[in-house]
Design an enzyme around this catalytic site. Structure first.
Site, PDB file in Angstrom:
ATOM      1  N   ASP A 226       0.726  -1.213  -0.058  1.00  0.00           N
ATOM      2  CA  ASP A 226       0.014   0.023  -0.022  1.00  0.00           C
ATOM      3  C   ASP A 226       0.859   1.241  -0.045  1.00  0.00           C
ATOM      4  O   ASP A 226       0.339   2.318  -0.205  1.00  0.00           O
ATOM      5  CB  ASP A 226      -0.946   0.005   1.264  1.00  0.00           C
ATOM      6  CG  ASP A 226      -2.229   0.878   1.104  1.00  0.00           C
ATOM      7  OD1 ASP A 226      -2.552   1.258  -0.327  1.00  0.00           O
ATOM      8  OD2 ASP A 226      -2.780   1.378   1.982  1.00  0.00           O
ATOM      9  N   SER A 250      -7.963   5.223  -0.576  1.00  0.00           N
ATOM     10  CA  SER A 250      -8.080   3.964  -1.218  1.00  0.00           C
ATOM     11  C   SER A 250      -9.415   3.412  -1.436  1.00  0.00           C
ATOM     12  O   SER A 250     -10.150   3.429  -0.235  1.00  0.00           O
ATOM     13  CB  SER A 250      -7.101   2.968  -0.672  1.00  0.00           C
ATOM     14  OG  SER A 250      -5.762   3.209  -0.533  1.00  0.00           O
ATOM     15  N   GLN A 300      -4.808  -1.527  -7.641  1.00  0.00           N
ATOM     16  CA  GLN A 300      -5.791  -0.693  -6.549  1.00  0.00           C
ATOM     17  C   GLN A 300      -6.191   0.544  -7.383  1.00  0.00           C
ATOM     18  O   GLN A 300      -5.638   1.377  -8.310  1.00  0.00           O
ATOM     19  CB  GLN A 300      -4.777   0.123  -5.343  1.00  0.00           C
ATOM     20  CG  GLN A 300      -5.404   0.892  -4.504  1.00  0.00           C
ATOM     21  CD  GLN A 300      -4.626   1.335  -3.459  1.00  0.00           C
ATOM     22  OE1 GLN A 300      -4.034   2.512  -3.852  1.00  0.00           O
ATOM     23  NE2 GLN A 300      -4.202   0.831  -2.310  1.00  0.00           N
TER      24      GLN A 300
END
Length: 309
Positions: A226, A250, A300
Site C-alpha cells: 500500500d 483507497s 488498486q
C-alpha cells in the site's frame, strides 16, 4: 531522522510490525482482533487493515493451503487507537482451492460498523506450466540509493511551517519498512512526470524464515504494497498529499502472490498508473525479488480529488 535508542532499533521496529500484524481470537470461533499502531494518529493505514485481514484468513485456511490472491474493498476509514475485529467465513473448501471471506469492523459513532471486506483464495501448492512475461526493470540497486528516511527528513526541513505537527510526526517517525526509491515520488517535488515509480523495500530487521512462517512474509508484503501505490496516479499532475494539495483514499486493493518471497530481503516495487479520471485513479504494481522473479502483482483504485483551496 535516525534514532539509536533500543526501542527504535531496526529489529525492534520489525518486531513491532510482527506484533501489529499478529491477530488473535478473543474467544473460540469468535472474531479475531487486530492491534492498533502504537502512537498512531488519525486514520489507520490501509495496508495494515489488509494485512491483518489476510492474517485472519490465513489462520482459518485448511492445513497445507497457501494464499495466492486477495481482493479487498475499503468501506470506511479506520480510526487509530481502537482495535479492529475480523470475522472470518469459510465460503468454500475444495481439494485444491479454498476461499475465506473477512469482514473488518470497528466502533464508529457509537456503533460497530464494517470498514473493509476482503476475500482471500488459497491453493494447495502444485506444479504447473510456468512463464514470466514481465522483465524486471533495470534500475539502480538499493545499495546505491539513499534511504527514504533521509529524504523525508530533508523534505520536512524544507517545508518547515507548511507541515502541521501531525504531518511532521508521520513523516519523520521511524518505520519498520525500509524503502529506497529510484525516482522522485509525489511528495518529493511538484514537477509533473510520467506515472511510473520504482522503490526497493524490506523490513528494517529480520523475520522468521519462510519455512517457519511463510504466511507472515505474505502479510508483510501485503502491508508494504500500500506504500507508493496510490501516489503513482498523481505524478502526471505534480500534486501531493504531503503539501496539502489533494484529498484521497483507497477504494479497493488486490494482490496476487505468484511465488514465496522473503519480506526481509530487498524487493523491487514497480508501479504505474494507466488512467485517472472521475475523481479516481487506477494503479498497478509488480513486485520482483533480486533474481528478477515476479513474486506478486498488485492493483488498486483510489479516490483522488484536488483540494478546493
Amino acid at each position: 531522522m535516525t534514532d539509536s535508542s533500543p526501542e527504535r532499533s531496526p529489529q525492534s521496529l520489525t518486531d513491532g510490525l510482527v506484533r501489529l500484524l499478529t491477530v488473535q481470537r478473543s474467544e473460540d470461533d469468535g472474531p479475531f482482533v487486530g492491534r492498533s499502531q502504537p502512537g498512531g494518529v488519525g486514520r489507520v493505514f490501509g495496508g495494515q487493515v489488509v494485512a491483518q485481514a489476510l492474517q485472519a484468513a490465513q489462520a482459518c485456511a485448511p492445513d497445507g493451503f497457501e494464499a495466492h490472491s486477495l481482493h479487498a474493498y475499503f468501506l470506511r476509514g479506520g480510526v487509530e487507537g481502537s482495535p479492529i475485529g475480523y470475522d472470518v467465513s469459510a465460503d468454500f473448501t475444495g481439494r485444491s482451492f479454498a476461499n475465506r471471506r473477512v469482514i473488518a469492523s470497528q466502533q464508529h459513532d457509537g456503533a460497530v460498523k464494517p470498514i473493509l471486506n476482503l476475500s482471500a483464495s488459497f491453493q494447495r501448492p502444485q506444479d504447473g506450466l510456468e512463464h514470466q512475461d514481465a522483465a524486471m526493470p533495470d534500475v539502480a540497486p538499493p545499495e546505491d540509493l539513499r534511504p527514504d528516511t533521509e529524504m523525508r527528513a530533508e523534505m520536512a526541513e524544507k517545508l518547515g511551517d507548511r507541515l502541521s505537527e501531525v504531518q511532521r510526526a508521520l513523516m519523520l517517525r521511524p518505520r519498520p519498512i525500509e524503502m529506497r526509491t529510484t525516482d522522485r515520488l509525489h511528495w518529493m517535488n511538484s514537477e509533473p512526470r510520467e506515472p511510473h515509480s520504482h522503490s526497493w523495500f524490506r523490513t528494517a530487521g529480520t523475520l522468521p524464515s519462510l519455512a517457519e512462517n511463510a504466511a507472515l512474509h505474505r502479510a508483510v508484503i501485503a502491508y508494504a504494497s500500500d506504500f507508493t501505490l496510490l501516489g503513482t496516479c498523481v505524478l502526471p499532475h505534480g500534486l501531493s498529499w504531503m503539501r496539502g494539495e489533494l484529498v484521497g483514499a483507497s477504494l479497493d486493493h488486490a494482490i496476487w502472490f505468484h511465488r514465496p518471497a522473503r519480506a526481509d530481503e530487498w524487493l523491487l516495487y514497480a508501479t504505474d498508473s494507466p488512467w485517472s479520471g472521475g475523481s479516481r485513479g487506477f494503479n498497478r504494481g509488480r513486485i520482483f525479488n533480486r533474481d528478477g522473479q515476479l513474486v506478486a502483482g498488485v492493483a488498486q483504485e483510489g479516490m483522488v480529488r484536488k483540494r478546493a483551496d
